[in-house]
Design a protein around this motif. Sequence first.
Motif, short mmCIF file in Angstrom:
data_model
loop_
_atom_site.label_atom_id
_atom_site.label_comp_id
_atom_site.label_asym_id
_atom_site.label_seq_id
_atom_site.Cartn_x
_atom_site.Cartn_y
_atom_site.Cartn_z
N HIS A 1 0.83 -1.20 0.00
CA HIS A 1 0.00 0.00 0.00
C HIS A 1 0.87 1.25 0.00
CE1 HIS A 1 0.48 -0.64 4.45
NE2 HIS A 1 0.69 0.67 4.41
N THR A 2 0.20 2.36 -0.31
CA THR A 2 0.79 3.69 -0.19
C THR A 2 -0.03 4.43 0.85
OG1 THR A 2 1.50 3.74 -2.48
CG2 THR A 2 1.23 5.86 -1.39
N MET A 3 0.63 5.09 1.82
CA MET A 3 -0.07 5.79 2.89
C MET A 3 -0.12 7.28 2.59
SD MET A 3 0.30 7.84 5.82
CE MET A 3 1.66 7.59 6.91
N LEU A 4 -1.31 7.86 2.74
CA LEU A 4 -1.51 9.30 2.62
C LEU A 4 -2.13 9.80 3.92
CD1 LEU A 4 -3.17 9.47 -0.92
CD2 LEU A 4 -0.76 9.84 -0.35
N ARG A 5 -1.58 10.87 4.47
CA ARG A 5 -2.19 11.50 5.64
C ARG A 5 -3.28 12.45 5.16
NH1 ARG A 5 3.26 11.08 7.18
NH2 ARG A 5 3.46 9.85 9.10
N VAL A 6 -4.46 12.35 5.76
CA VAL A 6 -5.59 13.15 5.31
C VAL A 6 -6.19 13.95 6.46
CG1 VAL A 6 -6.08 11.53 3.43
CG2 VAL A 6 -7.26 11.25 5.60
N LEU B 1 -5.39 5.47 3.98
CA LEU B 1 -5.71 6.85 4.36
C LEU B 1 -5.53 6.93 5.88
CD1 LEU B 1 -8.96 7.27 2.25
CD2 LEU B 1 -6.64 7.98 1.63
N THR B 2 -4.62 7.76 6.34
CA THR B 2 -4.35 7.90 7.77
C THR B 2 -4.88 9.24 8.24
OG1 THR B 2 -2.36 6.54 7.65
CG2 THR B 2 -2.53 8.03 9.52
N HIS B 3 -5.78 9.18 9.22
CA HIS B 3 -6.35 10.41 9.79
C HIS B 3 -5.91 10.51 11.24
CE1 HIS B 3 -9.63 12.69 11.86
NE2 HIS B 3 -9.17 13.55 10.98
N ASN B 4 -5.06 11.50 11.52
CA ASN B 4 -4.63 11.78 12.89
C ASN B 4 -5.65 12.73 13.50
OD1 ASN B 4 -1.96 10.39 13.04
ND2 ASN B 4 -1.62 11.67 11.24
N TRP B 5 -6.28 12.31 14.59
CA TRP B 5 -7.44 13.02 15.13
C TRP B 5 -7.15 14.45 15.54
CZ3 TRP B 5 -9.34 8.60 18.85
CH2 TRP B 5 -9.68 7.46 18.07
N GLU B 6 -5.98 14.73 16.01
CA GLU B 6 -5.69 16.07 16.53
C GLU B 6 -4.89 16.91 15.53
OE1 GLU B 6 -3.88 15.26 20.31
OE2 GLU B 6 -5.80 14.73 21.22
N ARG B 7 -4.95 16.54 14.26
CA ARG B 7 -4.18 17.24 13.23
C ARG B 7 -5.13 17.64 12.12
NH1 ARG B 7 1.54 16.28 11.68
NH2 ARG B 7 1.94 18.15 10.48
N ASP B 8 -5.12 18.92 11.75
CA ASP B 8 -6.01 19.35 10.68
C ASP B 8 -5.25 20.00 9.51
OD1 ASP B 8 -5.27 21.74 11.82
OD2 ASP B 8 -7.30 22.46 12.17
N ARG B 9 -3.92 19.89 9.52
CA ARG B 9 -3.14 20.51 8.44
C ARG B 9 -1.86 19.72 8.23
NH1 ARG B 9 -1.42 25.01 5.65
NH2 ARG B 9 0.49 25.96 6.38
N TYR B 10 -1.50 19.56 6.96
CA TYR B 10 -0.24 18.91 6.58
C TYR B 10 0.40 19.72 5.47
CZ TYR B 10 -1.90 14.80 9.07
OH TYR B 10 -2.37 13.95 10.03
N GLU B 11 1.69 19.66 5.39
CA GLU B 11 2.43 20.24 4.28
C GLU B 11 2.70 19.10 3.30
OE1 GLU B 11 3.07 23.46 3.87
OE2 GLU B 11 2.09 23.85 5.79
N LEU B 12 2.31 19.27 2.04
CA LEU B 12 2.50 18.20 1.07
C LEU B 12 3.97 17.99 0.72
CD1 LEU B 12 -0.45 18.61 -1.44
CD2 LEU B 12 -0.25 17.09 0.52
N GLY B 13 4.77 19.01 0.81
CA GLY B 13 6.18 18.87 0.46
C GLY B 13 6.37 18.79 -1.04
N ASP B 14 7.61 18.67 -1.47
CA ASP B 14 7.85 18.62 -2.90
C ASP B 14 8.53 17.32 -3.34
OD1 ASP B 14 10.36 19.06 -1.89
OD2 ASP B 14 10.74 20.88 -3.01
N ALA B 15 8.61 16.35 -2.48
CA ALA B 15 9.24 15.08 -2.85
C ALA B 15 8.22 14.10 -3.44
CB ALA B 15 9.93 14.45 -1.65
N PHE B 16 7.04 14.03 -2.87
CA PHE B 16 6.00 13.12 -3.35
C PHE B 16 5.43 13.66 -4.65
CE2 PHE B 16 1.57 11.76 -3.69
CZ PHE B 16 1.73 10.39 -3.63
#
Length: 142
Positions: free
Chosen positions: A5-10, A57-72
């Motif tokens: 699988h491939t994991m994405l934080r959402v 799809l990984t959902h961290n309950w106390e996180r509402d923002r992620y930086e996508l970065g430029d590597a993926f």
Amino acid sequence: MRILHTMLRVRDLEASKAFYCDVLGMKLLRQKDYPDGKFTLAFVGYGSEADSAVIELTHNWERDRYELGDAFGHIALGVEDIYRTCSELTARGGKVVRQPGPMKHGSTVIAFLEDPDGYKIELIQKSPSPLSTAVQQAPVGA
């Protein structure tokens, strides 16, 4: 070995499940909450985890923002008719951010859409598109 699988934080698990399942036509294979770790994992895909690579799809309950970065870069999906697929995905609420057409410096027909978190999904025409086939079959001088 094989890719599992491939994991994405959402940010919004329900919006992401709706995109991958309702728009892209994947199935929710399994989902589990981990209260001690304060996260939920949902696995989606076109086939079983035993036979095909899927997306976690990984959902961290106390996180509402992620930086996508430029590597993926992106996830790629093969499609039979890229023009019809883009039209259908748009009708189901998908956001096409690069319309179908030949890739730069090549002839492969591609398109891109974006999921609710901004991850890019590349669509790749698996066989000659109806448009390119019609152009190739047009009589000379037509």
